[in-house]
Design a protein around this motif. Structure first.
Motif, PDB file in Angstrom:
ATOM      1  N   ARG A 225       0.846  -1.259  -0.110  1.00  0.00           N
ATOM      2  CA  ARG A 225      -0.011  -0.015   0.068  1.00  0.00           C
ATOM      3  C   ARG A 225       0.911   1.385   0.030  1.00  0.00           C
ATOM      4  NH1 ARG A 225      -4.609   2.130   0.843  1.00  0.00           N
ATOM      5  NH2 ARG A 225      -5.198   4.021   2.243  1.00  0.00           N
ATOM      6  N   VAL A 226       0.526   2.121  -1.175  1.00  0.00           N
ATOM      7  CA  VAL A 226       1.371   3.399  -1.243  1.00  0.00           C
ATOM      8  C   VAL A 226       0.966   4.347  -0.267  1.00  0.00           C
ATOM      9  CG1 VAL A 226       2.204   5.048  -2.471  1.00  0.00           C
ATOM     10  CG2 VAL A 226       2.179   2.663  -3.353  1.00  0.00           C
TER      11      VAL A 226
ATOM     12  N   ILE B  99       8.277  11.174  -2.569  1.00  0.00           N
ATOM     13  CA  ILE B  99       8.719   9.943  -3.662  1.00  0.00           C
ATOM     14  C   ILE B  99       9.339   9.078  -2.633  1.00  0.00           C
ATOM     15  CG2 ILE B  99      11.240  11.016  -3.389  1.00  0.00           C
ATOM     16  CD1 ILE B  99      11.325   9.626  -6.502  1.00  0.00           C
ATOM     17  N   ARG B 100       8.609   7.777  -3.026  1.00  0.00           N
ATOM     18  CA  ARG B 100       9.046   6.639  -1.955  1.00  0.00           C
ATOM     19  C   ARG B 100      10.174   5.517  -2.803  1.00  0.00           C
ATOM     20  NH1 ARG B 100       4.083   8.532  -0.961  1.00  0.00           N
ATOM     21  NH2 ARG B 100       3.597   8.636   1.277  1.00  0.00           N
ATOM     22  N   ALA B 101      10.684   4.788  -2.263  1.00  0.00           N
ATOM     23  CA  ALA B 101      11.653   3.899  -2.724  1.00  0.00           C
ATOM     24  C   ALA B 101      11.197   2.387  -1.836  1.00  0.00           C
ATOM     25  CB  ALA B 101      12.909   3.988  -2.519  1.00  0.00           C
ATOM     26  N   PHE B 102      10.713   1.306  -2.960  1.00  0.00           N
ATOM     27  CA  PHE B 102      10.323   0.033  -2.174  1.00  0.00           C
ATOM     28  C   PHE B 102      11.417  -1.038  -2.699  1.00  0.00           C
ATOM     29  CE2 PHE B 102       6.560   2.445  -2.436  1.00  0.00           C
ATOM     30  CZ  PHE B 102       5.789   2.312  -1.261  1.00  0.00           C
ATOM     31  N   ASP B 103      11.749  -1.935  -1.800  1.00  0.00           N
ATOM     32  CA  ASP B 103      12.740  -2.989  -2.309  1.00  0.00           C
ATOM     33  C   ASP B 103      12.044  -3.898  -3.232  1.00  0.00           C
ATOM     34  OD1 ASP B 103      13.695  -5.764  -1.872  1.00  0.00           O
ATOM     35  OD2 ASP B 103      15.109  -4.797  -1.088  1.00  0.00           O
ATOM     36  N   LEU B 104      12.641  -4.008  -4.544  1.00  0.00           N
ATOM     37  CA  LEU B 104      11.980  -4.654  -5.476  1.00  0.00           C
ATOM     38  C   LEU B 104      11.690  -6.090  -5.176  1.00  0.00           C
ATOM     39  CD1 LEU B 104      11.096  -4.693  -8.638  1.00  0.00           C
ATOM     40  CD2 LEU B 104      13.543  -5.097  -9.245  1.00  0.00           C
TER      41      LEU B 104
ATOM     42  N   VAL C 284       5.894   4.088 -12.756  1.00  0.00           N
ATOM     43  CA  VAL C 284       6.711   3.510 -11.648  1.00  0.00           C
ATOM     44  C   VAL C 284       8.175   3.606 -12.409  1.00  0.00           C
ATOM     45  CG1 VAL C 284       7.182   1.654 -10.451  1.00  0.00           C
ATOM     46  CG2 VAL C 284       5.069   2.501 -10.433  1.00  0.00           C
ATOM     47  N   ALA C 285       9.270   3.563 -11.687  1.00  0.00           N
ATOM     48  CA  ALA C 285      10.707   3.587 -12.302  1.00  0.00           C
ATOM     49  C   ALA C 285      11.537   2.645 -11.302  1.00  0.00           C
ATOM     50  CB  ALA C 285      11.400   4.790 -12.104  1.00  0.00           C
ATOM     51  N   SER C 286      12.486   1.951 -11.769  1.00  0.00           N
ATOM     52  CA  SER C 286      13.328   0.961 -11.085  1.00  0.00           C
ATOM     53  C   SER C 286      14.655   1.187 -11.428  1.00  0.00           C
ATOM     54  CB  SER C 286      12.738  -0.466 -11.386  1.00  0.00           C
ATOM     55  OG  SER C 286      13.703  -1.334 -10.600  1.00  0.00           O
ATOM     56  N   ASP C 287      15.594   0.746 -10.504  1.00  0.00           N
ATOM     57  CA  ASP C 287      16.984   0.730 -10.970  1.00  0.00           C
ATOM     58  C   ASP C 287      17.369  -0.608 -10.674  1.00  0.00           C
ATOM     59  OD1 ASP C 287      17.200   0.157  -8.039  1.00  0.00           O
ATOM     60  OD2 ASP C 287      18.460   1.521  -7.604  1.00  0.00           O
TER      61      ASP C 287
ATOM     62  N   ALA D 245       6.262   8.387  -7.332  1.00  0.00           N
ATOM     63  CA  ALA D 245       6.040   9.652  -6.715  1.00  0.00           C
ATOM     64  C   ALA D 245       4.693   9.871  -6.827  1.00  0.00           C
ATOM     65  CB  ALA D 245       6.588  10.837  -7.913  1.00  0.00           C
ATOM     66  N   ALA D 246       4.245  10.470  -5.609  1.00  0.00           N
ATOM     67  CA  ALA D 246       2.921  10.645  -5.012  1.00  0.00           C
ATOM     68  C   ALA D 246       2.165  12.014  -5.020  1.00  0.00           C
ATOM     69  CB  ALA D 246       2.493   9.955  -3.982  1.00  0.00           C
ATOM     70  N   LEU D 247       1.025  11.941  -5.070  1.00  0.00           N
ATOM     71  CA  LEU D 247       0.289  13.706  -5.094  1.00  0.00           C
ATOM     72  C   LEU D 247       0.360  13.995  -3.558  1.00  0.00           C
ATOM     73  CD1 LEU D 247      -2.652  13.211  -7.310  1.00  0.00           C
ATOM     74  CD2 LEU D 247      -0.253  13.988  -7.832  1.00  0.00           C
TER      75      LEU D 247
END
Length: 141
Positions: A11-12, A36-41, A20-23, A30-32
């Protein structure tokens, strides 16, 4: 999963802006709520979240170890993928009218943007490639 089966759900907490982007290690949104949030892939665990100067216009773009976030002003924020720490900003001479186009190459990230608005003249501009932090960049002191 190779079959398209869902590995995890997270849940964001806010409406997401853009893609969504990933490295390859983390997933960025990015949210309203101006975050900006980073989650473990691998498991979906929240790794970090950082407040933005303004509401994002579009989803983040990742190049090397840098996340680029575009807001409605004259700057594109740059953040480290590892921890969300500030990594600089790209400043334009006028307000961005629409989300810019970004393209990564071995030389960096080139940006094409439209600036201006109804009360101003519209301008198309392109930047020279901006060097993203390399994937092995140490944390700034």
């Amino acid at each position: 999963a190779a079959s398209g089966e869902v590995d995890w759900t997270q849940r964001v907490g806010a409406s997401i802006r853009g893609r969504v982007a990933s490295d390859g290690e983390r997933v960025f949104v990015a949210a309203l709520d101006n975050m900006i949030r980073a989650f473990d892939l691998g498991n979906g665990e929240l790794k970090w979240q950082v407040g933005l100067a303004s509401r994002p216009l579009t989803g983040p773009v990742v190049a090397g170890s840098t996340v680029f976030i575009t807001g409605p002003g004259t700057d594109i924020e740059m953040r480290r993928t590892l921890d969300g720490a500030a990594a600089g900003a790209i400043k334009f001479p006028a307000r961005l009218a629409v989300p810019p186009g970004m393209r990564e190459s071995e030389f960096g990230v080139a940006i094409a943007a439209i600036t201006g608005g109804l009360e101003e003249s519209w301008n198309l501009l392109a930047t020279r490639p901006v060097r993203a932090l390399p994937s092995t960049a140490p944390r700034p002191k």
